[in-house]
Design an enzyme around this catalytic site. Structure first.
Site, short mmCIF file in Angstrom:
data_model
loop_
_atom_site.label_atom_id
_atom_site.label_comp_id
_atom_site.label_asym_id
_atom_site.label_seq_id
_atom_site.Cartn_x
_atom_site.Cartn_y
_atom_site.Cartn_z
NE ARG A 1 -4.53 4.06 1.19
CZ ARG A 1 -4.80 4.54 2.40
NH1 ARG A 1 -5.15 3.74 3.38
NH2 ARG A 1 -4.73 5.83 2.63
CG HIS B 1 -0.14 4.86 3.04
ND1 HIS B 1 -0.15 5.23 1.72
CD2 HIS B 1 1.14 5.04 3.48
CE1 HIS B 1 1.08 5.63 1.37
NE2 HIS B 1 1.86 5.52 2.42
CE1 TYR C 1 -6.64 7.24 6.26
CE2 TYR C 1 -4.92 7.13 7.94
CZ TYR C 1 -5.45 6.70 6.73
OH TYR C 1 -4.82 5.73 6.02
#
Lengths: 381, 329
Positions: A258, A262, A271
């Site tokens: 990805r 998200h 992160y």
């Protein structure tokens, strides 16, 4: 007694046909016609450009929260293009490119993410389920569609999408188990994009691959380079053909990434490293496919402009639509409207008509004389 | 009319509907070869074969989800929960998928499933196995919830549930399976969902009760008759949609109401019924509505404790006397 290895031994294969440097394994190259290749690329490009546009529309407040697909175009289109229109496609919530391929108009996708219920409504002849939010819960539905096909003798294959995070859910395991026991025609397509929001794959599972999870349920599992549209196509074609011929279900793990957020409510810089993202950008599914098509002389001039114009026209149509009628909220709670729902609908309808139309406002409750011991109001004392 | 048990009435409903409609099939744990943990599916495998009477792996969420998927393309599954307590494992499928698919597909896919099985207190089934599960479901828009108290209702309402185009939660009771009663043999006998019934006519007080509590309230009513209190008993039968009209009509006649429920009382069915009596018939009431409920504690396994947790006939009688201001000193 000695310990003896049990037969058969299981293996999990990895399939790559067109690698990120553009190297082609011509022995494995699928037999796709020039027009099929061009159509696939156009769909990948439309998926990418619409995705980028939808993120911008969200940032401008013109649509709501959206889950982008950037980087996953090959996983979705290489698989979905192996279905017939009469087959079933069961999405999670990140399958915009696959949905476009299946005939969802762009404005319907925009409507979906703008909260207009009509956007989520598949056309009557469209064999797709609407998007689903609770993770992996769509997978038993896919098995149910396949069971129904088997029940009625329909020549139908079901393809179900989900992510790496979904493989930790009970419904994933239950669905694979049911599919295995019943030998129904389902192709489970896992888009392993490495991240379930902020949780990396290594914290999601201790399995070396997701594909190997199929083996526990007695189905074939295959890992493919999910950024290689040719490999995803070849693996999916094999699985769909096998399912159609009565060979049962398959799990395909598309190893992809990805590249974006998200959802538009997420900030991945918290992160994961820029360096990791850069590394996967070098493996971009579109870049290598463009090179492949260039060598075949199949790249069309002006395709980006065409695709952008198509998107712009759809955005224009979408934004010209009237906002949804508030009263439609009551429309699809039940197949018919129970009395309590009708009462609430009527009350809201009266409120919406406003105070000008006094006659339509619901009557205030009348106060008949109290009975029995309640005749005296305590406020009078 | 034939006299048969509640269990036989359910079985007959399934058999008739499976004969009438080839889209109807039964799916769940032990429903085939074993003929159901409580033998409700007796003889069905033999009559209809394994495609229509499907034994599943032990996976409530899985087989509920499979049923939902199959229903979206026009089949009409009847999903058996061995006990409704196990439906908690399928709660997401029931609440987020079954109840919402029609809405979230903009009316494209309805989910005509029936989820059935026993629930509520029985005989020493303990904390995880005795819950009055209807409370978990009637809150959810999109679901219909049925609790049939008699063999006749079991047949007529199950047939209506199978023919309904919405997901229907249909909760039976272990304690009622052996109860006998008259049941119409007409295969077109159906009791529409959403219609309550007056089980016993009376003048002084309305008692709303269903399942085992309805029978207990009936016993209480017989005894109170001797004390000169005339009790009307209304059985809602369908909890959602609720037939408020019949309940309110009865309260307007008697001016007093007691709601009895077997499960824990906190945010239970009694709360809802008491609230809408208050909303619609406050000025008709001659006394506050009373609730008689199970204790707000997990169900004990020990027999004596189990008995004490569930409303007794005596507690129902006391509540009735209180609302009638007929308390014995």
């Amino acid at each position: 007694m000695p310990r003896t290895p049990l037969e058969p031994r299981f293996t999990v294969e990895y399939l790559s046909i067109l690698d990120s440097d553009g190297n082609l394994d011509s022995a494995l190259e699928p037999d796709l016609s020039a027009s099929e290749l061009k159509r696939l690329y156009r769909a990948m490009l439309l998926g990418r450009r619409l995705d980028e546009r939808m993120v911008r529309l969200q940032r401008q407040g013109r649509i709501g929260t959206f889950a982008p697909i950037k980087g996953q175009e090959a996983s979705q289109l290489g698989s979905v293009c192996t279905l017939r229109p009469t087959d079933w496609m069961v999405p999670s919530f990140r399958e915009t490119a696959a949905m476009l391929w299946r005939g969802w108009p762009i404005e319907k996708l925009l409507m979906t993410f703008a909260g207009q219920l009509e956007g989520t409504q598949p056309a009557p002849d469209q064999h797709d389920l609407p998007i689903t939010i609770p993770v992996a819960t769509q997978l038993p539905h896919a098995v149910g569609l396949a069971y129904a096909a088997q029940y009625r003798g329909d020549d139908v294959v079901v393809m179900a999408y989900f992510g790496d995070g979904a493989t930790s859910e009970g419904d994933f395991h239950e669905a694979l188990n049911f599919a295995g026991v019943w030998h129904v025609p389902v192709v489970f397509v896992c888009q392993n994009n490495q991240w379930a929001i902020s949780v990396p794959l290594k914290k999601q599972t201790h399995s070396r691959t997701i594909a190997q999870k199929a083996l526990a349920y007695g189905l074939p599992g295959l890992q493919v380079d999910g950024n290689d549209v040719l490999a995803v196509y070849a693996a999916s074609k094999e699985a769909v053909d096998r399912a159609r011929e009565g060979g049962g279900p398959t799990l395909i793990e598309c190893v992809t990434y990805r590249l974006g957020v998200h959802t538009t409510a997420d900030d991945p810089t918290k992160y994961r490293s820029e360096e990791e993202v850069r590394e996967w950008e070098r493996k971009d599914p579109l870049t290598r496919f463009v090179e492949y098509l260039r060598k075949k002389n199949l790249l069309e001039e002006g395709l980006e402009q065409q695709v952008d114009a198509e998107i712009a026209a759809a955005v224009k149509r979408f934004e010209a639509m009237a906002p949804p009628d508030v009263l439609t909220m009551f429309d699809h709670a039940y197949a018919e409207k129970p009395p309590e729902l009708l009462a609430q609908r009527d009350e809201l309808a009266g409120r919406l008509r406003g105070p000008d139309d006094a006659g339509s406002a619901p009557e205030p409750p009348s106060s008949p004389p109290m009975r029995g011991q309640r005749k005296t109001s305590r406020w009078q004392n | 009319m034939a006299v048969m048990t509640y269990r036989e009435a359910l079985n007959l409903a399934l058999r008739e509907e499976m004969k009438r409609d080839p889209r109807v099939f039964v799916i769940g744990e032990e429903v085939g070869l074993y003929e159901g943990a409580y033998k409700v599916t007796q003889g069905l495998l033999k009559e209809f074969g394994p495609k229509r009477v499907v034994d599943t792996p032990i996976a409530e969420s899985g087989f509920t989800g499979v049923g939902i998927g199959a229903s979206m393309v026009g089949l009409r599954p009847v999903i058996e929960m061995m006990t409704f307590n196990f439906a908690l494992l399928a709660l997401d499928q029931i609440v987020n998928s079954a109840a919402k698919m029609y809405y979230m597909s903009g009316g494209q896919y309805n989910v005509p499933i029936v989820i059935r099985g026993p629930g509520g207190p029985a005989h020493q089934l303990a904390a995880q196995h005795s819950q009055s599960m209807e409370v978990y479901f009637y809150h959810v828009p999109g679901l219909k919830v049925v609790r049939p108290s008699t063999p006749m209702d079991a047949k007529g309402l199950l047939k209506a549930a199978i023919r309904d185009d919405n997901p229907v939660v249909f909760i039976e009771s272990e304690t009622l399976y052996a109860v006998k009663g008259e049941v119409p043999e007409d295969p077109e006998f159906v009791i529409p969902l959403g219609e309550a019934i007056v089980r016993r006519e009376g003048r002084d007080v309305t008692v709303v009760a269903y399942m085992g509590m309805m029978y207990r309230a009936m016993e209480a009513a017989e005894e109170l008759e001797k004390e000169g209190i005339s009790v009307e008993i209304v059985d809602p039968r369908t909890l959602r949609p609720m037939d408020a009209g019949t309940i309110i009509g009865s309260v307007r006649k008697t001016h007093r109401a007691v709601v009895v429920e077997a499960g824990a009382g906190f945010a239970g069915m009694g709360s809802e019924i008491a609230a809408f009596i208050m909303e619609h018939a406050f000025d008709d009431l001659d006394a506050p509505v009373e609730r008689v409920t199970g204790a707000n504690a997990p169900m004990p396994y020990a027999r004596g404790l189990e008995r004490a947790k569930t409303p007794s006939k005596e507690r129902i009688m006391e509540a009735i006397r209180r609302v009638c201001y007929a308390e014995r000193s």
